[in-house]
Motif scaffolding. Structure first.
Motif, PDB file in Angstrom:
ATOM      1  N   LYS A 158       8.026  -5.610   7.252  1.00 49.09           N
ATOM      2  CA  LYS A 158       8.966  -6.478   6.540  1.00 49.09           C
ATOM      3  C   LYS A 158       8.242  -7.485   5.654  1.00 49.09           C
ATOM      4  O   LYS A 158       8.624  -7.712   4.502  1.00 49.09           O
ATOM      5  N   ASP A 159       7.175  -8.094   6.177  1.00 54.03           N
ATOM      6  CA  ASP A 159       6.465  -9.150   5.442  1.00 54.03           C
ATOM      7  C   ASP A 159       5.503  -8.606   4.394  1.00 54.03           C
ATOM      8  O   ASP A 159       5.216  -9.270   3.398  1.00 54.03           O
ATOM      9  N   TYR A 178       0.197  -3.114   1.397  1.00 54.59           N
ATOM     10  CA  TYR A 178       1.430  -2.383   1.679  1.00 54.59           C
ATOM     11  C   TYR A 178       2.624  -3.314   1.575  1.00 54.59           C
ATOM     12  O   TYR A 178       2.620  -4.406   2.158  1.00 54.59           O
ATOM     13  N   GLN A 179       3.618  -2.890   0.832  1.00 54.60           N
ATOM     14  CA  GLN A 179       4.909  -3.550   0.741  1.00 54.60           C
ATOM     15  C   GLN A 179       5.982  -2.528   1.077  1.00 54.60           C
ATOM     16  O   GLN A 179       5.930  -1.387   0.600  1.00 54.60           O
ATOM     17  N   GLU A 180       6.954  -2.924   1.871  1.00 60.96           N
ATOM     18  CA  GLU A 180       7.980  -2.000   2.340  1.00 60.96           C
ATOM     19  C   GLU A 180       8.664  -1.291   1.173  1.00 60.96           C
ATOM     20  O   GLU A 180       9.066  -1.916   0.193  1.00 60.96           O
ATOM     21  N   GLY A 181       8.759   0.028   1.300  1.00 61.39           N
ATOM     22  CA  GLY A 181       9.438   0.818   0.287  1.00 61.39           C
ATOM     23  C   GLY A 181       8.571   1.197  -0.896  1.00 61.39           C
ATOM     24  O   GLY A 181       9.040   1.880  -1.815  1.00 61.39           O
ATOM     25  N   LYS A 182       7.313   0.779  -0.896  1.00 58.19           N
ATOM     26  CA  LYS A 182       6.411   1.068  -2.002  1.00 58.19           C
ATOM     27  C   LYS A 182       5.193   1.833  -1.502  1.00 58.19           C
ATOM     28  O   LYS A 182       4.853   1.769  -0.321  1.00 58.19           O
ATOM     29  N   ASP A 183       4.528   2.532  -2.384  1.00 61.99           N
ATOM     30  CA  ASP A 183       3.293   3.219  -2.030  1.00 61.99           C
ATOM     31  C   ASP A 183       2.175   2.202  -1.825  1.00 61.99           C
ATOM     32  O   ASP A 183       2.159   1.152  -2.487  1.00 61.99           O
ATOM     33  N   ILE A 194      -2.197   1.958   7.743  1.00 58.62           N
ATOM     34  CA  ILE A 194      -0.847   1.692   7.252  1.00 58.62           C
ATOM     35  C   ILE A 194       0.153   2.677   7.854  1.00 58.62           C
ATOM     36  O   ILE A 194       1.251   2.296   8.287  1.00 58.62           O
ATOM     37  N   GLU A 195      -0.228   3.940   7.928  1.00 58.05           N
ATOM     38  CA  GLU A 195       0.663   4.954   8.487  1.00 58.05           C
ATOM     39  C   GLU A 195       0.923   4.714   9.973  1.00 58.05           C
ATOM     40  O   GLU A 195       2.038   4.954  10.461  1.00 58.05           O
TER      41      GLU A 195
END
Length: 205
Positions: free
Chosen positions: A21-22, A47-52, A192-193
Motif C-alpha cells: 500500500k505504501d 515498487y508502487q502498487e499497480g505499477k511495474d 518484490i514478488e
C-alpha cells in the motif's frame, strides 16, 4: 500450507499489505565474501502498487579486498569486472538520492546487506552506523526510512519449524519467474514478488 502460529502469520501478511500500500524500495547487494563482505554490485528497485517495478540504480563497484572464490561461485563477478569501477563511497549519494522518496527500505537479509554497506565504507577508512529507533522498532536508513528484513517476515509466513530452539527457519529467496538469481537487480525483483505474494494471502491462513 499449515499455519502453526496464526498471530505470526497474520502479522507477516498485514506487514506485507502495508508495504504494498505504501510503496517501498528494494535493495540487494552482491559481495566479496560472507564473513567480511564488501559490495561489488548493488541494485535498488522501487515498487508502487499497480505499477511495474522500476530499477533506480544498478551498479558494480570496486571493493578494497579480494573477491573470494566462494562468493565468485555465487554471483560470477570477477575482480577484473570491477577493477575500473568506482568505489562504493563514490556512489553513496546516488543511493541516498534514489531512496529519498520512500518511507520503507526492504532488504531480504537486512543484517547481511547492512554489514556489507558498513564494510564497504570501512574499506575506505570510514565508519558508518545505522541508528535504532525504539518508537518505530527497527533500524533507520540515512534518509529517515525504516529498514525492513523480508527474510524474517517470510519465515513467519512460510512457518517451517527449526529443528532446534523453536521458531521458524529462514528461507532462501525464491527466484521470481524470468529473473537471474544472484544478480542484485534480479534478487530485488524476487524480493518484490515475495512481498506481493504475502500481501495477497488469506489473512486467516
Amino acid at each position: 500450507m499449515i499455519v502453526k502460529n496464526l498471530e505470526a502469520y497474520r502479522n507477516s501478511v498485514e506487514w506485507a499489505q502495508s508495504m504494498v500500500k505504501d510503496g517501498f524500495v528494494s535493495i540487494d547487494t552482491e559481495t566479496t565474501s560472507i564473513e567480511k563482505p564488501q559490495i561489488c554490485e548493488i541494485s535498488l528497485v522501487s515498487y508502487q502498487e499497480g505499477k511495474d517495478p522500476v530499477v533506480l540504480l544498478n551498479k558494480r563497484v570496486r571493493p578494497s579486498c579480494p573477491i573470494e572464490k566462494e562468493a565468485l561461485g555465487v554471483h560470477g563477478i570477477t575482480e577484473k569486472d570491477v577493477e575500473n569501477m568506482p568505489v562504493f563511497t563514490d556512489i553513496w549519494v546516488d543511493v541516498l538520492r534514489a531512496t529519498t522518496p520512500y518511507s520503507h527500505v526492504l532488504m531480504y537479509n537486512a543484517q547481511f546487506d547492512l554489514r556489507a554497506i558498513r564494510g564497504s565504507f570501512y574499506g575506505q577508512g570510514i565508519k558508518l552506523a545505522f541508528a535504532n529507533s525504539s518508537s518505530r522498532k527497527g533500524k533507520v536508513w540515512h534518509t529517515g526510512a525504516l529498514i525492513h528484513c523480508v527474510m524474517e517476515r517470510y519465515a513467519d509466513y512460510v512457518q517451517m519449524p527449526k529443528k532446534k530452539g523453536g521458531g521458524f527457519k529462514y528461507q532462501k529467496l525464491p527466484a521470481a519467474p524470468g529473473v537471474t538469481a544472484h544478480t542484485s537487480s534480479g534478487d530485488c525483483i524476487s524480493l518484490i514478488e515475495v512481498v506481493k505474494q504475502m500481501a495477497g494471502a488469506n489473512i486467516n491462513g
